[in-house]
Design a protein around this motif. Structure first.
Motif, mmCIF file in Angstrom:
data_model
loop_
_atom_site.group_PDB
_atom_site.id
_atom_site.type_symbol
_atom_site.label_atom_id
_atom_site.label_comp_id
_atom_site.label_asym_id
_atom_site.label_seq_id
_atom_site.Cartn_x
_atom_site.Cartn_y
_atom_site.Cartn_z
ATOM 1 N N THR A 43 21.723 -5.280 40.425
ATOM 2 C CA THR A 43 20.924 -6.488 40.267
ATOM 3 C C THR A 43 20.689 -7.106 41.635
ATOM 4 O O THR A 43 21.589 -7.162 42.451
ATOM 5 C CB THR A 43 21.657 -7.503 39.365
ATOM 6 O OG1 THR A 43 21.909 -6.884 38.102
ATOM 7 C CG2 THR A 43 20.823 -8.751 39.155
ATOM 8 N N TRP A 45 18.890 -10.538 43.735
ATOM 9 C CA TRP A 45 18.358 -11.891 43.638
ATOM 10 C C TRP A 45 18.359 -12.523 45.013
ATOM 11 O O TRP A 45 18.924 -11.983 45.955
ATOM 12 C CB TRP A 45 19.134 -12.752 42.636
ATOM 13 C CG TRP A 45 20.513 -13.124 43.053
ATOM 14 C CD1 TRP A 45 20.902 -14.246 43.727
ATOM 15 C CD2 TRP A 45 21.710 -12.395 42.829
ATOM 16 N NE1 TRP A 45 22.248 -14.242 43.932
ATOM 17 C CE2 TRP A 45 22.777 -13.122 43.385
ATOM 18 C CE3 TRP A 45 22.000 -11.182 42.202
ATOM 19 C CZ2 TRP A 45 24.087 -12.685 43.337
ATOM 20 C CZ3 TRP A 45 23.311 -10.753 42.163
ATOM 21 C CH2 TRP A 45 24.328 -11.491 42.715
ATOM 22 N N VAL A 49 15.374 -18.721 45.975
ATOM 23 C CA VAL A 49 14.643 -19.083 44.761
ATOM 24 C C VAL A 49 15.569 -18.878 43.579
ATOM 25 O O VAL A 49 16.135 -17.803 43.402
ATOM 26 C CB VAL A 49 13.376 -18.219 44.597
ATOM 27 C CG1 VAL A 49 12.616 -18.612 43.355
ATOM 28 C CG2 VAL A 49 12.493 -18.319 45.814
ATOM 29 N N GLU A 50 15.690 -19.889 42.763
ATOM 30 C CA GLU A 50 16.677 -19.872 41.684
ATOM 31 C C GLU A 50 16.387 -18.871 40.568
ATOM 32 O O GLU A 50 17.298 -18.287 40.002
ATOM 33 C CB GLU A 50 16.765 -21.274 41.092
ATOM 34 C CG GLU A 50 17.869 -21.447 40.077
ATOM 35 C CD GLU A 50 18.000 -22.880 39.657
ATOM 36 O OE1 GLU A 50 17.751 -23.164 38.468
ATOM 37 O OE2 GLU A 50 18.340 -23.718 40.510
ATOM 38 N N ASP A 51 15.136 -18.671 40.233
ATOM 39 C CA ASP A 51 14.817 -17.907 39.032
ATOM 40 C C ASP A 51 14.215 -16.530 39.293
ATOM 41 O O ASP A 51 13.488 -16.003 38.469
ATOM 42 C CB ASP A 51 13.892 -18.718 38.133
ATOM 43 C CG ASP A 51 12.581 -19.077 38.808
ATOM 44 O OD1 ASP A 51 12.482 -18.905 40.032
ATOM 45 O OD2 ASP A 51 11.676 -19.552 38.106
ATOM 46 N N ILE A 52 14.533 -15.921 40.429
ATOM 47 C CA ILE A 52 13.999 -14.588 40.713
ATOM 48 C C ILE A 52 15.141 -13.583 40.775
ATOM 49 O O ILE A 52 16.188 -13.852 41.336
ATOM 50 C CB ILE A 52 13.166 -14.570 42.021
ATOM 51 C CG1 ILE A 52 12.405 -13.264 42.150
ATOM 52 C CG2 ILE A 52 14.026 -14.829 43.217
ATOM 53 C CD1 ILE A 52 11.338 -13.064 41.123
ATOM 54 N N TRP A 53 14.943 -12.437 40.145
ATOM 55 C CA TRP A 53 15.942 -11.373 40.141
ATOM 56 C C TRP A 53 15.293 -10.103 39.615
ATOM 57 O O TRP A 53 14.187 -10.123 39.100
ATOM 58 C CB TRP A 53 17.159 -11.746 39.292
ATOM 59 C CG TRP A 53 16.782 -12.134 37.888
ATOM 60 C CD1 TRP A 53 16.462 -13.384 37.450
ATOM 61 C CD2 TRP A 53 16.658 -11.270 36.760
ATOM 62 N NE1 TRP A 53 16.129 -13.336 36.114
ATOM 63 C CE2 TRP A 53 16.255 -12.052 35.653
ATOM 64 C CE3 TRP A 53 16.838 -9.908 36.574
ATOM 65 C CZ2 TRP A 53 16.042 -11.514 34.401
ATOM 66 C CZ3 TRP A 53 16.621 -9.376 35.304
ATOM 67 C CH2 TRP A 53 16.240 -10.188 34.235
ATOM 68 N N TRP A 73 6.615 -13.282 48.494
ATOM 69 C CA TRP A 73 6.884 -14.708 48.288
ATOM 70 C C TRP A 73 6.690 -15.482 49.589
ATOM 71 O O TRP A 73 6.091 -16.544 49.602
ATOM 72 C CB TRP A 73 8.291 -14.882 47.747
ATOM 73 C CG TRP A 73 8.668 -16.292 47.455
ATOM 74 C CD1 TRP A 73 8.224 -17.063 46.423
ATOM 75 C CD2 TRP A 73 9.591 -17.100 48.191
ATOM 76 N NE1 TRP A 73 8.813 -18.304 46.482
ATOM 77 C CE2 TRP A 73 9.658 -18.346 47.562
ATOM 78 C CE3 TRP A 73 10.369 -16.875 49.328
ATOM 79 C CZ2 TRP A 73 10.469 -19.378 48.016
ATOM 80 C CZ3 TRP A 73 11.174 -17.895 49.779
ATOM 81 C CH2 TRP A 73 11.222 -19.126 49.128
#
Length: 86
Positions: A43, A45, A49-53, A73
């Protein structure tokens, strides 16, 4: 990626390598790649940025995927850093 600007370092505990890599550009931590044993995938991340993975089958593939996403990005910020030529 052969032209990667990210320096990846593997985490370790008492000189035992762990399945976790931290990516830095200079002093800034820009990415993390870690093995997810429950899903049997790597995984990735970004702490930027909090919501990217995302997931990949191998650590190197996760590192590449993370860098591709990060480059895209960061491209959004190019106008902010561009010099004014008016």
């Amino acid at each position: 990626m052969s032209t990667s600007k990210i320096i990846w370092t593997q985490a370790g505990l008492s000189e035992v390598p762990l399945r976790r890599f931290t990516g830095r550009v200079g002093a800034v931590e820009v990415a993390v790649v870690e093995y997810d044993g429950s899903n049997r995938l790597w995984t990735w991340w970004s702490p930027l940025v909090e919501d990217i993975w995302g997931h990949a089958q191998e650590a190197e593939a996760a590192q590449q995927a993370c860098e591709i996403w990060l480059r895209g990005w960061l491209e959004n910020f190019r106008p902010f850093f561009a010099s004014d030529t008016d």
